[in-house]
Design a protein around this motif. Structure first.
Motif, PDB file in Angstrom:
ATOM      1  N   GLN A 127       3.236   4.259  -6.015  1.00 21.64           N
ATOM      2  CA  GLN A 127       4.269   4.529  -5.019  1.00 21.64           C
ATOM      3  C   GLN A 127       3.674   5.146  -3.759  1.00 21.64           C
ATOM      4  OE1 GLN A 127       7.142   6.972  -7.031  1.00 21.64           O
ATOM      5  NE2 GLN A 127       7.979   5.267  -8.248  1.00 21.64           N
ATOM      6  N   ARG A 128       2.694   6.073  -3.939  1.00 16.52           N
ATOM      7  CA  ARG A 128       2.042   6.661  -2.757  1.00 16.52           C
ATOM      8  C   ARG A 128       1.297   5.593  -1.962  1.00 16.52           C
ATOM      9  NH1 ARG A 128       1.311  11.369  -6.006  1.00 16.52           N
ATOM     10  NH2 ARG A 128      -0.612  10.553  -6.898  1.00 16.52           N
ATOM     11  N   ALA A 129       0.607   4.697  -2.683  1.00 15.77           N
ATOM     12  CA  ALA A 129      -0.111   3.619  -1.999  1.00 15.77           C
ATOM     13  C   ALA A 129       0.855   2.708  -1.255  1.00 15.77           C
ATOM     14  CB  ALA A 129      -0.933   2.821  -3.001  1.00 15.77           C
ATOM     15  N   GLU A 130       2.017   2.443  -1.882  1.00 13.87           N
ATOM     16  CA  GLU A 130       3.026   1.601  -1.228  1.00 13.87           C
ATOM     17  C   GLU A 130       3.586   2.287   0.012  1.00 13.87           C
ATOM     18  OE1 GLU A 130       5.606  -1.526  -0.394  1.00 13.87           O
ATOM     19  OE2 GLU A 130       3.779  -1.387  -1.605  1.00 13.87           O
ATOM     20  N   GLN A 131       3.805   3.603  -0.099  1.00 13.21           N
ATOM     21  CA  GLN A 131       4.286   4.350   1.062  1.00 13.21           C
ATOM     22  C   GLN A 131       3.256   4.336   2.190  1.00 13.21           C
ATOM     23  OE1 GLN A 131       5.117   8.173  -0.665  1.00 13.21           O
ATOM     24  NE2 GLN A 131       7.103   7.525  -1.531  1.00 13.21           N
ATOM     25  N   GLU A 132       1.981   4.479   1.853  1.00  5.75           N
ATOM     26  CA  GLU A 132       0.922   4.413   2.862  1.00  5.75           C
ATOM     27  C   GLU A 132       0.889   3.027   3.494  1.00  5.75           C
ATOM     28  OE1 GLU A 132      -1.031   6.674   4.177  1.00  5.75           O
ATOM     29  OE2 GLU A 132      -0.050   8.230   2.975  1.00  5.75           O
ATOM     30  N   ARG A 133       1.046   1.994   2.658  1.00  5.16           N
ATOM     31  CA  ARG A 133       1.053   0.634   3.201  1.00  5.16           C
ATOM     32  C   ARG A 133       2.221   0.431   4.153  1.00  5.16           C
ATOM     33  NH1 ARG A 133       3.377  -3.898   3.094  1.00  5.16           N
ATOM     34  NH2 ARG A 133       5.025  -3.130   1.700  1.00  5.16           N
ATOM     35  N   GLN A 134       3.395   0.962   3.757  1.00  7.14           N
ATOM     36  CA  GLN A 134       4.574   0.823   4.614  1.00  7.14           C
ATOM     37  C   GLN A 134       4.398   1.588   5.921  1.00  7.14           C
ATOM     38  OE1 GLN A 134       7.885   2.096   2.217  1.00  7.14           O
ATOM     39  NE2 GLN A 134       7.886   0.232   0.940  1.00  7.14           N
ATOM     40  N   ARG A 135       3.806   2.816   5.836  1.00 10.75           N
ATOM     41  CA  ARG A 135       3.558   3.568   7.068  1.00 10.75           C
ATOM     42  C   ARG A 135       2.595   2.821   7.986  1.00 10.75           C
ATOM     43  NH1 ARG A 135       4.109   8.278   3.792  1.00 10.75           N
ATOM     44  NH2 ARG A 135       1.901   8.231   3.223  1.00 10.75           N
ATOM     45  N   ALA A 136       1.543   2.244   7.382  1.00 14.52           N
ATOM     46  CA  ALA A 136       0.586   1.481   8.185  1.00 14.52           C
ATOM     47  C   ALA A 136       1.258   0.260   8.821  1.00 14.52           C
ATOM     48  CB  ALA A 136      -0.591   1.051   7.312  1.00 14.52           C
ATOM     49  N   GLU A 137       2.137  -0.379   8.062  1.00 15.47           N
ATOM     50  CA  GLU A 137       2.862  -1.541   8.590  1.00 15.47           C
ATOM     51  C   GLU A 137       3.774  -1.136   9.736  1.00 15.47           C
ATOM     52  OE1 GLU A 137       4.151  -5.425   9.045  1.00 15.47           O
ATOM     53  OE2 GLU A 137       2.446  -4.611   7.921  1.00 15.47           O
ATOM     54  N   GLN A 138       4.442   0.016   9.571  1.00 16.16           N
ATOM     55  CA  GLN A 138       5.305   0.507  10.641  1.00 16.16           C
ATOM     56  C   GLN A 138       4.493   0.839  11.892  1.00 16.16           C
ATOM     57  OE1 GLN A 138       7.242   3.789   8.740  1.00 16.16           O
ATOM     58  NE2 GLN A 138       8.693   2.496   7.584  1.00 16.16           N
ATOM     59  N   GLU A 139       3.324   1.468  11.716  1.00  9.65           N
ATOM     60  CA  GLU A 139       2.462   1.771  12.861  1.00  9.65           C
ATOM     61  C   GLU A 139       2.003   0.478  13.546  1.00  9.65           C
ATOM     62  OE1 GLU A 139       1.642   4.561  14.328  1.00  9.65           O
ATOM     63  OE2 GLU A 139       2.950   5.671  12.961  1.00  9.65           O
TER      64      GLU A 139
END
Length: 279
Positions: A238-250
């Motif tokens: 879940q943390r990795a997915e959240q990091e991926r989503q944050r990177a995608e948003q950036e």
């Protein structure tokens, strides 16, 4: 090792476990439910660190023949332990009895579970009758010289322990109803809990880490560890997915900024202004 070398009657072949009866007419061949469950718990949690399991005999209601001069005399301890004795590796070699003159090693520890009909003898309060076998206490203390003798009274929740000192048993002080055997790096104590779907106060082994777990408890501990590992892995996912989503948003925000800049530059060029010349 706790060995004996009893005198052998002259010119006589001693009987083995196959020659001696494992039951006598009129005696119960099976223990009651409490004796069976309590013996199972003792055997399941008895895991000494100083002896490999294949060199320990843990016996329950196994006839113990102790006197070569009277080969039919026996006692039937509720539970006992023999150290330094190779265990049977084949089914056909499983013991029918424990015969001292055949095995050559005395028990290290005996447990008796008091019943109203056996209490006096178990506690050494009965006198030997003339021309009759010695009492349990006499056999354990004077004949076999068993180093430790444990007595548990479930009716009174009373645990007693005795250690052979010289030629006599001496009571062991039992703070918190438990005591530690340095020879085994194990202790015995009273444990309140449920075993084999039965709740009560049970005699059980413990070590430096606490109560020795049963197989069911070990399986539950493994299940809990596996569940915890699964939960940690899920949290990491879940943390990795959240990091991926944050990177995608950036990335999306950067793309939007680039598109706005491109539109502004295109508008300025339409006005005849070179956007690269602007500071």
């Amino acid at each position: 090792m706790y060995q004996t070398d009893p005198p052998r009657p002259p010119q006589e072949t001693m009987p083995t476990m196959y020659d001696l009866p494992s039951e006598l007419v009129g005696e119960s061949g099976l223990p009651d439910e409490f004796h069976r469950i309590q013996a199972d718990l003792l055997s399941e949690t008895c895991q000494p660190l100083t002896y490999p399991s294949e060199e320990i005999l843990l016996a329950s209601d196994l006839n113990l023949y102790y006197d070569p001069r009277h080969p039919l005399w026996y006692k039937r301890p509720d539970w006992y332990m023999v150290l330094g004795l190779p265990s049977a590796s084949q089914q056909q070699d499983l013991r029918l009895n424990y015969v001292i003159w055949q095995e050559g090693i005395d028990p290290f520890l005996v447990v008796e579970l008091l019943s109203p009909g056996t209490e006096q003898e178990d506690l050494g309060k009965t006198l030997r009758e003339v021309n009759r076998p010695p009492t349990k206490w006499e056999v354990y203390e004077q004949v076999l010289r068993v180093p430790y003798y444990i007595i548990y009274d479930r009716y009174e929740n009373h645990l007693r322990a005795f250690k052979l000192m010289g030629t006599r048993y001496e009571a062991i002080s039992l703070p918190e109803n438990r005591f530690f055997l340095a020879e085994l790096e194990l202790g015995l104590g009273l444990w309140q809990g449920s075993y084999q779907q039965t709740t009560g106060l049970w005699l059980r082994w413990y070590n430096a880490a606490g109560w020795v777990p049963t197989r069911r408890e070990q399986a539950e501990q493994e299940r809990q560890r596996a569940e915890q590992e699964h939960q940690r892995a899920e949290q990491e996912r879940q943390r990795a997915e959240q990091e991926r989503q944050r990177a995608e948003q950036e990335h999306q925000r950067a793309e939007q900024e680039r598109q706005r800049a491109d539109k502004l530059a295109e508008y300025l060029r339409a006005l005849g202004v070179d956007p690269d010349s602007l500071s």
